[in-house]
Design an enzyme around this catalytic site. Structure first.
Site, PDB file in Angstrom:
ATOM      1  N   GLU A  37       0.883  -1.162   0.000  1.00  0.00           N
ATOM      2  CA  GLU A  37       0.000   0.000   0.000  1.00  0.00           C
ATOM      3  C   GLU A  37       0.919   1.210   0.000  1.00  0.00           C
ATOM      4  O   GLU A  37       1.495   1.582   1.019  1.00  0.00           O
ATOM      5  CB  GLU A  37      -0.915   0.035   1.227  1.00  0.00           C
TER       6      GLU A  37
ATOM      7  N   CYS B 238      -2.445   8.810   3.362  1.00  0.00           N
ATOM      8  CA  CYS B 238      -2.401   8.335   1.976  1.00  0.00           C
ATOM      9  C   CYS B 238      -3.720   8.609   1.262  1.00  0.00           C
ATOM     10  O   CYS B 238      -3.771   8.677   0.043  1.00  0.00           O
ATOM     11  CB  CYS B 238      -2.096   6.840   1.948  1.00  0.00           C
TER      12      CYS B 238
END
Length: 485
Positions: A298, A333
């Site tokens: 990720e 993020c």
């Protein structure tokens, strides 16, 4: 029964800490039976220490990394970082785990129930106000964000643990069966562990990300080696101690502090069967090569939001946009990186409301704070480069925070938005600059007309770092726009 037992044990141990002397008073010096630090007492005069855990034993290191307070630059945490000479115990610990794991549907299935009980107890512990406040305050000290944001991280973690209490871990390991195509044939699939695995997590969510990833690995019988960014690893060290207090076998997880080079060497020598990495795309790409693809990633996200032609609830939309772009000082993020605004929104006070909300953020309550991976100079330099694009303008921000003592190794910038015309964004040379992810309180805003929707879709198609996205519209025709073009 288990909840009342844990609560009674916590009260008993706390009372002993406040009353007693000797070992108990040292172990429970901070009134929580698992804690070895107090968030309010992290000071340069008395720095806290973060240890490593390997093969069931906590220990220090010959090398200590000093972490400075992100709000004032004062050294306040010492982290025992393992160097390349000290990796042998961690390599051996991972290597000793078989590929069928610590448990699986045939081996020690009672451990599924063990982890259901651990989750139940840990979830209950995090639901106690004193414990949730302890972790929220500790998160604030190392990754400054508002108390509500920090507490929200604790609450998400608590709910996750609560959801996997009782039989839920066992149910997670549910198998499947498929009839064969001839007599006597049956295909059966089992949820099987990898065995030795590694987990590497970033600084911005020092509790939520590592706990959720770690527990998921443990539930299914893996033996994880956990590494958290040293700037914030004190949070997870304390959480590991809470999990041990709730029954987690100390040999089930290794916890290491190190720099990136040392961790890479551990991975290359221990050869875990899977590594889960959350962090930058640059390191993610390196790991994918080094580990021959045995990695789940990720990484970065340049995240977009489109406001459709149907205007409504401008106050609420402005509030959500502000939260998405600037909560946690933009260090998520999933943070909103670019806002595509239909021309109908230009006639509303949306931008003025966004400016008003952004300017309400202040360092005093940490609704804006230090940026731990991008300096002030780097962020302002990016703003200045964008402003050289024809038609670009500063909507708000674009200045350093004032009256603070944040060290220069970190960033300190007011929430910022820069408008860039859509046709300029798509030009070669501009596009790469506009879509550069800035991990801080920053976003790009642009406007489009109905006839320019194809340009918006082109801009989205050219992006490569996807993580989150939003389309704000209740217009079904607009939501199917790609099919209509």
């Amino acid at each position: 029964m288990y909840r009342s037992a844990v609560a009674a044990r916590l009260l008993r141990d706390t009372a002993a800490a406040q009353k007693g002397s000797g070992w108990l008073s040292r172990r429970f010096a901070h009134s929580l039976p698992f804690a070895t630090v107090d968030a309010e007492e992290l000071l340069g005069a008395r720095p806290a220490e973060v240890q490593n855990l390997v093969q069931g034993k906590w220990g220090g290191s010959s090398r200590w990394n000093t972490i400075v307070d992100p709000l004032n630059g004062e050294p306040f945490i010492r982290v025992a970082e393992v160097d390349e000479k000290g990796i042998k115990p961690f390599v051996e610990s991972l290597s000793n785990c078989p590929k069928h794991g610590l448990h699986n549907p045939f081996k020690l299935p009672e451990r599924y129930l063990l982890y259901g009980n651990i989750s139940s107890k840990a979830g209950h512990m995090l639901s106690l106000p004193k414990v949730s406040d302890f972790f929220a305050r500790l998160i604030q000290r190392v990754s400054p964000k508002s108390y509500q944001q920090a507490l929200g991280e604790v609450q998400v973690t608590q709910k996750f643990l609560e959801n996997f209490s009782g039989d839920q871990v066992r149910f997670l390991a549910r198998s499947f069966g498929v009839p064969g195509n001839h007599l006597g044939q049956l295909s059966t699939g089992f949820r099987w562990p990898y065995g030795p695995v590694a987990i590497i997590t970033p600084f911005n969510f020092p509790l939520e990300i590592p706990v959720l990833q770690l527990m998921g690995a443990l539930y299914m019988g893996n033996k994880p080696l956990l590494k958290v960014d040293s700037k914030v690893s004190i949070v997870m060290e304390q959480m590991m101690r809470l999990l041990h207090y709730c029954g987690l076998p100390e040999e089930d997880v290794d916890f290491v502090n190190s720099d990136g080079k040392t961790m890479n060497k551990i991975l290359m020598e221990a050869n875990p069967r899977m590594t889960l990495f959350t962090g930058s795309s640059r390191i993610a790409e390196k790991l994918a090569v080094d580990l021959n693809g045995r990695v789940k990633l990720e990484d970065a996200g340049f995240d977009w939001k489109i406001l459709g032609p149907d205007v409504g609830e401008a106050d609420y939309v402005a509030w959500v946009c502000d939260q998405d772009a600037y909560a946690c000082s933009g260090q998520k993020c999933s943070a909103q990186s670019i806002l595509f605004m239909h021309e109908n929104w230009a006639a509303t006070p949306l931008l003025s409301k966004l400016k008003e909300l952004a300017e309400r953020r202040k360092l005093e309550d940490l609704t804006v704070g230090p940026v731990l991976t991008v300096t002030t100079e780097a962020m302002l330099d990016h703003v200045n480069k964008l402003l050289k694009i024809p038609g670009a303008k500063l909507l708000f921000g674009g200045k350093p925070l004032e009256n603070h003592s944040i060290p220069s190794i970190y960033g300190a910038v007011k929430p910022t938005a820069v408008y860039v015309p859509l046709d300029e964004i798509l030009k070669h040379g501009n596009y790469e600059l506009v879509t550069k992810e800035i991990f801080g309180p920053f976003q790009v805003v642009t406007e489009y007309k109905k006839s320019q929707l194809s340009m918006v879709l082109e801009a989205l198609e050219r992006m490569h770092a996807h993580l989150t996205a939003a389309v704000v519209s209740n217009d079904p025709l607009f939501l199917q726009a790609r099919r209509l073009l």
